[in-house]
Enzyme design. Structure first.
Site, PDB file in Angstrom:
ATOM      1  CG  HIS A 156      -2.064  -0.846   1.234  1.00  0.00           C
ATOM      2  ND1 HIS A 156      -1.977  -2.216   1.393  1.00  0.00           N
ATOM      3  CD2 HIS A 156      -3.384  -0.572   1.090  1.00  0.00           C
ATOM      4  CE1 HIS A 156      -3.194  -2.743   1.369  1.00  0.00           C
ATOM      5  NE2 HIS A 156      -4.065  -1.766   1.182  1.00  0.00           N
ATOM      6  CG  ASN A 187       4.456  -4.291   2.713  1.00  0.00           C
ATOM      7  OD1 ASN A 187       4.016  -3.177   2.957  1.00  0.00           O
ATOM      8  ND2 ASN A 187       3.676  -5.338   2.498  1.00  0.00           N
TER       9      ASN A 187
END
Length: 302
Positions: A156, A187
């Site tokens: 994201h 991440n």
């Protein structure tokens, strides 16, 4: 004309009118005209002082020490970068963020949003939500199959945890136009830690503006999947706070494993602009934009 000169306007006008009235030897004229002119010029002087102060980026409410604090009023869309002329760009307005999409790379150029203290939590969690194609952009476009066995996470840019305040915002955060191929260690590690830090800043400061996106260095890029989704070499995140004295800070993370202190990733906004070719926060007054983008000190934020 400075504030002192403006403030003297009513007095000068009154003196001139008084002299004229004396020559006419008409007390009623002096009293009526003088009073009216005084009211009008006093109002004009006050408005002129406020206008000049706003143009200078000053707050007319001074502190006890007599010094004016530099402030700016938040504006809608202050987080939006300038339009891009050197690459494909399709602007996508979502509930919780705005994205600039590049159909050549199948990636966002950037994703921008305002994060308020109220938006750092909420009842709408990510459980049960699948990543999804964004049907608002043309094919070929990223799909879940492109990431399958690619070795990269679906990372994201605007985090799921920044969108718990709205069911629609939460679902839209899983569109692939908000996603990039990201190293798993990054991440789940340092990138995630910075996302958490931004939520703490929003809680403490009340509101911040964030822009995040991929960095593609010159040369040939690795791609994944049938749709040839480009793998970024690095990622950026820039953060602006307009509360009190405005400040901004930038971060650059290479798309690779690492476990380093936040300070190792700090860059000025000017440096992030140089690397990405993106003009951040152009809605700021020029003098404030120049000042906040030229320096970055993590200590100012901690």
């Amino acid at each position: 004309m400075n504030r002192k000169d403006i403030a003297m306007l009513p007095l000068a006008a009154l003196l001139a009118l008084g002299l004229a009235a004396c020559e006419l030897n008409t007390d009623k004229v002096k009293e009526a005209v003088g009073r009216k002119v005084e009211e009008k010029l006093t109002d004009y002087a006050a408005q002129a002082i406020d206008r000049l102060a706003q143009e200078a980026g000053l707050d007319t409410q001074t502190e006890a020490d007599g010094k004016a604090e530099t402030t700016i009023e938040p504006a809608d869309g202050i987080e939006m970068p300038a339009p891009l002329a050197d690459r494909k760009e399709q602007i996508l307005h979502r509930t919780g963020y705005t994205a600039s999409y590049n159909s050549d790379t199948r990636l966002p150029n950037w994703v921008a949003w305002q994060l308020t203290a109220e938006h750092t939590s909420g009842p709408h969690k990510r459980g049960g939500i699948d990543f999804a194609e964004d049907e608002d952009v043309p094919k070929p476009r990223a799909t879940d199959n492109d990431y399958y066995r690619s070795g990269y996470d679906r990372g994201h840019l605007c985090p799921s945890a920044d969108n718990k305040w709205s069911e629609a915002a939460q679902r839209e955060s899983f569109l692939f136009t908000n996603i990039c191929p990201q190293n798993h260690s990054l991440n789940a590690g340092d990138w995630n830690e910075m996302e958490q830090q931004c939520r703490r800043w929003a809680d403490e400061l009340g509101s911040i503006y964030i822009v995040s996106g991929p960095i593609l260095y010159k040369g040939k890029h690795k791609t994944i999947g049938k749709n040839k989704v480009v793998v970024p070499e690095a990622f950026f995140k820039v953060v602006l706070c307009t509360k009190g004295t405005p400040k901004a800070i930038g971060f650059i993370y290479k798309n690779q494993p690492g476990n380093r202190p936040k300070g190792d990733y700090v860059n000025t906004i000017d440096e992030v602009e140089r690397i990405t070719g993106i003009d951040f926060f152009p809605a700021l007054p020029d003098d404030i934009e120049t000042k906040v983008e030229a320096s970055a000190d993590l200590a100012d934020w901690m």
